[in-house]
Scaffold this active site. Structure first.
Site, PDB file in Angstrom:
ATOM      1  N   ASP A  36       4.249   0.405 -14.044  1.00 41.04           N
ATOM      2  CA  ASP A  36       4.528  -0.545 -12.791  1.00 41.04           C
ATOM      3  C   ASP A  36       5.405  -1.830 -13.188  1.00 41.04           C
ATOM      4  O   ASP A  36       6.604  -1.771 -12.885  1.00 41.04           O
ATOM      5  CB  ASP A  36       3.710  -0.825 -11.954  1.00 41.04           C
ATOM      6  CG  ASP A  36       2.846   0.202 -11.393  1.00 41.04           C
ATOM      7  OD1 ASP A  36       3.455   1.409 -11.499  1.00 41.04           O
ATOM      8  OD2 ASP A  36       1.912   0.012 -10.635  1.00 41.04           O
TER       9      ASP A  36
ATOM     10  N   GLY B   3       0.838  -1.207   0.078  1.00 39.66           N
ATOM     11  CA  GLY B   3       0.104  -0.010   0.052  1.00 39.66           C
ATOM     12  C   GLY B   3       0.768   1.015   0.040  1.00 39.66           C
ATOM     13  O   GLY B   3       0.300   2.263   0.171  1.00 39.66           O
TER      14      GLY B   3
ATOM     15  N   SER C  68       2.801  -5.250  -5.975  1.00 44.13           N
ATOM     16  CA  SER C  68       2.168  -6.264  -6.842  1.00 44.13           C
ATOM     17  C   SER C  68       2.751  -6.481  -8.308  1.00 44.13           C
ATOM     18  O   SER C  68       2.970  -7.555  -8.539  1.00 44.13           O
ATOM     19  CB  SER C  68       0.768  -5.764  -7.075  1.00 44.13           C
ATOM     20  OG  SER C  68       0.764  -4.382  -7.458  1.00 44.13           O
TER      21      SER C  68
ATOM     22  N   GLY D 202       2.297   2.458  -2.840  1.00 42.96           N
ATOM     23  CA  GLY D 202       2.551   2.926  -3.864  1.00 42.96           C
ATOM     24  C   GLY D 202       3.854   2.756  -4.573  1.00 42.96           C
ATOM     25  O   GLY D 202       4.232   3.522  -5.331  1.00 42.96           O
TER      26      GLY D 202
HETATM   27  C1  GLA Z   1      -0.982   2.555 -10.452  1.00 42.83           C
HETATM   28  C2  GLA Z   1      -0.957   1.863 -11.778  1.00 42.83           C
HETATM   29  C3  GLA Z   1      -0.149   2.212 -12.580  1.00 42.83           C
HETATM   30  C4  GLA Z   1      -0.237   3.833 -12.929  1.00 42.83           C
HETATM   31  C5  GLA Z   1      -0.207   4.373 -11.366  1.00 42.83           C
HETATM   32  C6  GLA Z   1      -0.645   5.845 -11.672  1.00 42.83           C
HETATM   33  O1  GLA Z   1       0.412   2.349  -9.733  1.00 42.83           O
HETATM   34  O2  GLA Z   1      -0.500   0.392 -11.525  1.00 42.83           O
HETATM   35  O3  GLA Z   1      -0.291   1.739 -13.948  1.00 42.83           O
HETATM   36  O4  GLA Z   1      -1.491   4.007 -13.865  1.00 42.83           O
HETATM   37  O5  GLA Z   1      -1.184   3.744 -10.727  1.00 42.83           O
HETATM   38  O6  GLA Z   1       0.278   6.611 -12.354  1.00 42.83           O
END
Ligand code: GLA
Length: 382
Positions: A173, A123, A129, A125
């Site tokens: 990501d 969580g 995952s 950010g």
């Molecule tokens: C999450 C999603 C990404 C991207 C970000 C926002 O991390 O997995 O693909 O969209 O949010 O930038």
């Protein structure tokens, strides 16, 4: 990479399965700028970090697979020939989703055993995952000689997230985690899937993360809703994605959309421009400009795209009172997780003390602070 964690994951695997595993490190990521632009075919500016997932895997000699998550002390058992999604929120979906997507490509994996653990706070950010999905796909590619390219692998990881986890994420990501380059951030064009590496070595400044330790449970549906708005507006503009729109194009349909949706699309167009401008500022060594763009990004995420929260806004506001901090913003999907801060190296210690206390006083809970080390992407380790 956390070598103690790697040792303990390997030891746990050998204890349980009595054989030497293949070991994989798969990093989490930061993102300097370019948020919610990836699923609009735009630009993002992420980098892989030295925190991530460590996985130990080997082929299974039975007709069952087992995966043990050391952070939760939980095991799932299944056969690769017969898989289906687990209840929402189950970590097993990241694994099963990857297998399902490999199967869809007509590739065959056998049963396997896996033990994994990580040091990315969930969580936060920082994409634990994507790190997990990539560790599974790269591990299985090696074990079963699937012959997948790294690009194929990241799309498998992304589809796993869409179809098994239920988040219609973009590619940032998975790309950053797989293709990370030590000491570099990657300016990624999410349409061509081509990236330009930028060495991150600011003389007097560094990047610092502050975790709100907040995770909002509604974030998945809020994310998917925003993606749907972007797609609806692209359709109205008769373009493939918002990357192709200018502010003037959007203005043409202003009367046909709600103000909320208009602001969201406008944010994406502006954020995409900011990401490109940030790469120019970096090339020019103009950190003041980079900082301004980063603050602009937060402002848009907070007020136009509406994916921030009080804790994130507070952390960013506090940095504005400190002239040694050039920029700060929320990072990732939003509704919690970390801010990323461009701060003078000499100021780090004092600001850490200040912000920890201020945050505690305001919210009656602790924030966590991490320094950033940029790492290579998902790879085998010894
Ligand atoms: C999450 C999603 C990404 C991207 C970000 C926002 O991390 O997995 O693909 O969209 O949010 O930038």
């Amino acid at each position: 990479m956390n070598t103690d964690l790697a040792k303990s994951i390997k030891a746990k695997f050998k204890d349980t399965h009595n054989t030497d595993p293949l070991m994989v490190f798969s990093p989490g990521r930061i993102n300097i700028i370019g948020e919610h632009t990836d699923y609009n075919d735009g630009f993002v500016f992420p980098a892989a970090v030295n925190k991530g997932i460590i996985a130990a895997l080997s082929k299974s000699d039975s007709d069952k697979s087992t995966v043990y998550a050391s952070d939760f002390d939980e095991t799932i058992k299944f056969s690769v020939n017969n898989i289906a999604p687990l209840p929402k929120e189950s970590w097993g979906n990241y694994i099963l989703g990857v297998i399902a997507e490999i199967n869809k490509k007509g590739k065959t994996v056998g049963n396997f055993n896996m033990v994994f653990g990580g040091d990315i706070p969930s969580g936060s950010g920082m994409s634990s995952s994507a790190a997990l999905e990539n560790s599974v796909v790269l591990g299985l590619n090696e074990l079963f000689d699937l012959g997948l390219t790294k690009t194929e692998m990241i799309f498998i990881s992304q589809k796993a997230e869409h179809n098994y986890v239920g988040v219609n994420c973009g590619i940032m990501d998975q790309y950053a985690s797989m293709f990370g380059v030590k000491n570099h951030a990657l300016l990624l064009d999410c349409r061509s899937i081509e990236a330009k590496p930028f060495e991150i070595n600011f003389k007097d400044h560094e990047l610092m993360l502050i975790n709100t330790n907040v995770k909002h449970s509604l974030s998945d549906s809020a994310y998917n809703d925003r993606r749907a708005v972007c797609e609806k507006i692209s359709e109205m503009l008769d373009i493939k994605a918002l990357r192709d729109a200018s502010e003037d194009d959007l203005f043409e349909i202003k009367n046909k959309v709600s103000d909320e949706d208009y602001q969201k699309a406008l944010f994406v167009i502006q954020e995409n421009e900011r990401a490109e401008k940030a790469s120019k500022a970096m090339l020019d060594g103009n950190l003041e400009e980079l900082g301004k763009l980063i603050y602009g990004s937060h402002d848009g995420l907070q007020n136009q795209y509406k994916v921030s929260c009080d804790e994130l806004d507070f952390l960013v506001e506090q940095t504005k009172l400190n002239k040694h901090i050039l920029g700060a913003r929320m990072m990732g999907g939003g509704f919690g997780g970390c801010t990323i801060n461009l701060i003078e190296k000499n100021e780090v210690k004092a600001f850490k003390l200040f912000i920890s206390e201020a945050y505690k006083n305001k919210f009656n809970k602790d924030c966590s602070i991490y320094s950033v080390e940029l790492s290579d992407g998902t790879h085998k380790i010894n």
